[in-house]
Design an enzyme around this catalytic site. Structure first.
Site, short mmCIF file in Angstrom:
data_model
loop_
_atom_site.label_atom_id
_atom_site.label_comp_id
_atom_site.label_asym_id
_atom_site.label_seq_id
_atom_site.Cartn_x
_atom_site.Cartn_y
_atom_site.Cartn_z
N GLY A 15 0.82 -1.21 0.00
CA GLY A 15 0.00 0.00 0.00
C GLY A 15 0.86 1.25 0.00
O GLY A 15 2.09 1.18 -0.13
N GLY A 41 -3.70 -1.97 -2.31
CA GLY A 41 -2.29 -1.84 -2.69
C GLY A 41 -2.06 -2.42 -4.08
O GLY A 41 -2.92 -3.13 -4.62
N TYR A 148 -14.41 1.09 10.20
CA TYR A 148 -12.99 1.44 10.28
C TYR A 148 -12.62 1.89 11.69
O TYR A 148 -11.73 1.33 12.32
CB TYR A 148 -12.71 2.55 9.27
CG TYR A 148 -11.26 2.98 9.17
CD1 TYR A 148 -10.32 2.19 8.52
CD2 TYR A 148 -10.84 4.20 9.70
CE1 TYR A 148 -8.98 2.60 8.41
CE2 TYR A 148 -9.52 4.62 9.59
CZ TYR A 148 -8.59 3.81 8.94
OH TYR A 148 -7.29 4.22 8.83
N THR A 178 -1.99 11.46 6.30
CA THR A 178 -0.66 11.46 5.70
C THR A 178 -0.79 11.40 4.18
O THR A 178 -1.73 10.78 3.67
CB THR A 178 0.15 10.26 6.24
OG1 THR A 178 0.24 10.41 7.66
CG2 THR A 178 1.55 10.22 5.65
P1 NAD Z 1 -3.50 1.71 1.63
O1 NAD Z 1 -4.91 1.38 1.32
O2 NAD Z 1 -2.64 2.28 0.56
O3 NAD Z 1 -2.74 0.44 2.20
C1 NAD Z 1 -3.36 -0.61 2.89
C2 NAD Z 1 -2.76 -1.91 2.40
O4 NAD Z 1 -3.36 -3.00 3.10
C3 NAD Z 1 -3.03 -2.15 0.90
O5 NAD Z 1 -1.86 -2.57 0.26
C4 NAD Z 1 -4.09 -3.24 0.92
O6 NAD Z 1 -4.08 -4.03 -0.25
C5 NAD Z 1 -3.71 -4.00 2.17
N1 NAD Z 1 -4.82 -4.78 2.74
C6 NAD Z 1 -6.10 -4.40 2.96
N2 NAD Z 1 -6.80 -5.39 3.51
C7 NAD Z 1 -5.94 -6.44 3.66
C8 NAD Z 1 -6.06 -7.76 4.16
N3 NAD Z 1 -7.23 -8.23 4.63
N4 NAD Z 1 -4.98 -8.58 4.14
C9 NAD Z 1 -3.78 -8.13 3.64
N5 NAD Z 1 -3.60 -6.89 3.15
C10 NAD Z 1 -4.68 -6.06 3.17
O7 NAD Z 1 -3.52 2.68 2.91
P2 NAD Z 1 -2.34 3.41 3.68
O8 NAD Z 1 -2.62 4.85 3.66
O9 NAD Z 1 -1.03 2.92 3.23
O10 NAD Z 1 -2.61 2.90 5.17
C11 NAD Z 1 -1.81 1.91 5.80
C12 NAD Z 1 -2.24 1.76 7.24
O11 NAD Z 1 -2.09 3.00 7.93
C13 NAD Z 1 -3.69 1.34 7.39
O12 NAD Z 1 -3.79 0.41 8.45
C14 NAD Z 1 -4.38 2.63 7.76
O13 NAD Z 1 -5.53 2.39 8.54
C15 NAD Z 1 -3.31 3.36 8.53
N6 NAD Z 1 -3.52 4.82 8.48
C16 NAD Z 1 -3.22 5.54 7.36
C17 NAD Z 1 -3.46 6.91 7.35
C18 NAD Z 1 -3.13 7.77 6.17
O14 NAD Z 1 -3.37 8.98 6.21
N7 NAD Z 1 -2.55 7.28 5.11
C19 NAD Z 1 -3.99 7.54 8.48
C20 NAD Z 1 -4.31 6.76 9.59
C21 NAD Z 1 -4.05 5.40 9.59
#
Ligand code: NAD
Ligand code: UDP
Length: 315
Positions: A15, A41, A148, A178
């Site tokens: 991701g 991702g 969520y 982010t």
């Molecule tokens: P993203 O959607 O780009 O990445 C999430 C990844 O998890 C993806 O690659 C997706 O394919 C994978 N995924 C989803 N469900 C899955 C499963 N059941 N098994 C295996 N893989 C799975 O999002 P991101 O922005 O990179 O976020 C990453 C983490 O950070 C998440 O847990 C998110 O909740 C947390 N987060 C992100 C932000 C932000 O602003 N980007 C803010 C708060 C929290």
């Protein structure tokens, strides 16, 4: 630790944040296993890492158990954008809750240190501003964001119960909005939406009147925070806020993006989604004190780099 390299599992490693984290962990000489089911991702995000012999990619859904031998685990698997996590809300809760149970079980079996990517969403639509870690939040448990928010809250509960009950070494980061290169162009998140719309000369979709606030952290700063938290002494468990305290309205962001892209796009108004938090700003005093961490990249610098990335992706 085998062969002098730490073996690190990153769930959700394909991701946006996960791919930057894998990159950083490899650069520091670790042996990285990326597990992802590619729900949001993509292989493109990690294609440049595939030739590295210390990088391994595994298609895996964290709602199922995983049997691997590792020293550290970063649990990032979970769709993060409202349009994606609301597409299959039951799966979102399962990913957070069953996923946490599975990775915690793995950590317990192999005695690995484990990091949880939690979120500012655990604060819901906050009555306390800026948000400190001791604030317990204001989340609607039955609204469209609950899959969520409550999933992540339950995951935190599980982490702290494994810590209390099984003395597991845990690290819980509450991540605030982010942005940066490798956000998905159709992710629906505000920074990627506005930049793509501005680059393509489309209308900029401002939800509500745009007076709601967010605080945006550049990805490199956030990943530095992850690494510092993981390497901090065991008594630094978190939860700990990681984010950029510079708060702005979403309308200000729209105007800034239009100006920086040099776009002729017009701002148009769309209904505010249900339960959309009105304000959000991290208090990062704890991260400063315990990790010596604070963001270094200004919004202008970060947007510049993100716009440059999207110019290549969407023209
Ligand atoms: P993203 O959607 O780009 O990445 C999430 C990844 O998890 C993806 O690659 C997706 O394919 C994978 N995924 C989803 N469900 C899955 C499963 N059941 N098994 C295996 N893989 C799975 O999002 P991101 O922005 O990179 O976020 C990453 C983490 O950070 C998440 O847990 C998110 O909740 C947390 N987060 C992100 C932000 C932000 O602003 N980007 C803010 C708060 C929290
Ligand atoms: N938003 C917006 N236009 C968009 C996408 C989002 O005005 O095209 C708003 C959204 O309503 C929210 C803020 O921007 O108030 C941040 O949305 P995002 O989905 O990025 O993150 P979150 O709401 O989870 O903080």
């Amino acid at each position: 630790m085998k062969y002098g390299r730490k073996r690190v599992l990153v769930t959700g490693g394909a991701g946006f944040l996960g791919s930057h984290l894998c990159e950083r962990l490899l650069a520091e000489g670790n042996d990285v296993l990326c597990a992802d089911n590619f729900f949001t991702g993509t292989k493109d995000n990690i294609a440049h890492l595939l030739g590295n012999p210390y990088f391994e990619l595994m298609r895996h859904d964290v709602t199922f158990p995983l049997y691997v031998e590792v020293d550290e685990i970063f649990n990032l698997a979970c769709p993060a954008s409202p349009i994606h996590y609301q597409r299959d809300p039951v799966q979102t809760t399962k990913t957070s809750v069953h996923g946490a149970i599975n990775v915690l079980g793995l950590a317990k079996r192999v005695n690995a240190k484990i990091f949880q990517a939690s979120t500012s969403e655990v604060y819901g639509d906050p009555e306390v501003h800026p948000q400190t870690e001791d604030y317990r939040g204001s989340v609607n448990p039955i609204g469209p964001r609950a899959c969520y928010d409550e999933g992540k809250r339950c995951a935190e509960t599980l982490f702290f119960d494994y810590w209390r009950q099984h003395s597991l070494r845990i690290k819980v980061a509450r991540i605030f909005n982010t942005y940066g290169p490798r956000m998905h162009p159709n992710d629906g998140r505000v920074v990627s939406n506005f930049i793509v719309q501005a680059l393509q000369g489309q209308d900029i979709t401002l939800y509500g009147d745009g007076s709601q606030t967010r605080s945006f952290c550049f990805v490199d700063d956030l990943i530095e925070g992850f690494i510092r938290l993981m390497n901090a002494p065991d008594d630094v468990t978190g939860p700990i806020n990681l984010g950029n305290p510079r708060e702005m309205t979403v309308r200000e962001l729209a105007e800034m993006v239009v100006k920086m892209v040099g776009s002729k796009s017009q701002i148009v108004y769309r209904p505010l989604p249900a339960d959309d938090p009105m304000q959000r700003q991290p208090n990062i005093a704890l991260a400063k004190e315990k990790l010596g961490w604070e963001p270094k990249v200004t919004l202008e610098q970060g947007l510049e780099r993100t716009i440059a990335y999207f110019r290549n992706v969407v023209g």
